[in-house]
Scaffold this active site. Structure first.
Site, mmCIF file in Angstrom:
data_model
loop_
_atom_site.group_PDB
_atom_site.id
_atom_site.type_symbol
_atom_site.label_atom_id
_atom_site.label_comp_id
_atom_site.label_asym_id
_atom_site.label_seq_id
_atom_site.Cartn_x
_atom_site.Cartn_y
_atom_site.Cartn_z
ATOM 1 N N LYS A 63 -23.578 10.847 13.723
ATOM 2 C CA LYS A 63 -23.657 11.939 12.751
ATOM 3 C C LYS A 63 -25.014 12.619 12.873
ATOM 4 O O LYS A 63 -26.058 11.948 12.824
ATOM 5 C CB LYS A 63 -23.489 11.404 11.332
ATOM 6 C CG LYS A 63 -22.039 11.301 10.913
ATOM 7 C CD LYS A 63 -21.954 10.690 9.557
ATOM 8 C CE LYS A 63 -21.187 11.560 8.603
ATOM 9 N NZ LYS A 63 -21.028 10.892 7.301
HETATM 10 C C1 E4P Z 1 -18.799 12.261 5.087
HETATM 11 O O1 E4P Z 1 -18.828 11.835 6.233
HETATM 12 C C2 E4P Z 1 -19.645 11.782 3.995
HETATM 13 O O2 E4P Z 1 -19.903 10.412 4.172
HETATM 14 C C3 E4P Z 1 -18.999 11.885 2.642
HETATM 15 O O3 E4P Z 1 -17.715 12.404 2.674
HETATM 16 C C4 E4P Z 1 -19.895 12.424 1.580
HETATM 17 O O4 E4P Z 1 -19.203 12.531 0.382
HETATM 18 P P1 E4P Z 1 -19.873 12.560 -1.076
HETATM 19 O O5 E4P Z 1 -20.057 13.977 -1.451
HETATM 20 O O6 E4P Z 1 -18.861 11.877 -1.934
HETATM 21 O O7 E4P Z 1 -21.162 11.801 -0.979
#
Ligand code: E4P
Length: 215
Positions: free
Chosen positions: A83
């Site tokens: 990521k």
């Molecule tokens: C995506 O890869 C993220 O880990 C995640 O969906 C973030 O979501 P949140 O807004 O619930 O933290």
């Protein structure tokens, strides 16, 4: 649509992997912190269970450091996807990692224009955070439709992940919009699984079966 589980909780990953409903996993620093466990241990355990894309976040800010981090992270196994944050340095890193054959998931994307740039840089996946947009009074799903159109118009190979999912309706909307992937937290997967009418139906069948047994 592929389904990834958005968590670093090993028990939840095992539960849904063994059910055959998830294709991969996404994690982020917050989810790892929430697990309260050692980062390397958690990633190694996920890689032991899941034979599909596992997104693990690089946290550096400079392209050269992100690339170095990515090279370390892929040592956890063939399914690791790194990521990378949606920044100028991040996209520079994505371009280089693409050349090296390292898969990337550009994260913290909130607009179609950001998604277009991430795809141009060569991102394997682009994660649009719909829940966080909705939280601010925007319509996150509209951006999903826009990105879907753009990727389709120009046959951009990046896969669109609908992330920051808050409830089952988000999942259905993502699937209706034709998203490649929805990454779903365990509590939403739990809600997708259950239905009160299923429970009621089971209760009725069980009690009627008792009557059959007595006849
Ligand atoms: C995506 O890869 C993220 O880990 C995640 O969906 C973030 O979501 P949140 O807004 O619930 O933290």
């Amino acid at each position: 649509m592929e389904i990834f589980i958005d968590t670093a909780e090993i028990s939840q990953i095992k539960k849904y992997w063994n059910m055959g409903v998830i294709d991969g996993v996404t994690t982020n620093p917050t989810l790892i912190a929430k697990s309260g466990r050692d980062f390397k241990q958690v990633v190694a355990e996920i890689a032991d269970i899941v034979k599909g894309p596992i997104s693990v976040e690089a946290i550096s800010t400079q392209a050269s450091d992100l690339i170095a981090e990515a090279k370390e992270l892929v040592k956890f196994g063939e399914y690791i996807v790194v990521k990378i944050p949606m920044t100028a340095e991040g996209l520079k890193a994505v371009k280089e990692l693409n050349k090296l054959g390292i898969k990337t998931n550009v994260t913290l994307v909130f607009s179609a224009s950001q998604a277009l740039l991430a795809a141009k840089a060569g991102a394997t996946y682009v994660s649009i955070f719909v829940g966080r947009l909705d939280d601010r009074g925007h319509e996150g799903m509209e951006v999903v439709y826009e990105i879907g159109e753009i990727f389709k118009n120009y046959r951009l190979p990046s896969k669109l992940i609908v992330a920051s999912i808050r409830h089952p309706r988000h999942v259905i909307e993502a699937a209706t919009a034709g998203a490649d992937v929805a990454t779903i937290p365990p509590d939403t997967l739990d809600k997708m699984l259950a239905h009160p009418l299923t429970d009621e139906g089971l209760r009725v069948f069980a009690s009627d079966w008792e009557k059959v047994k007595k006849t």
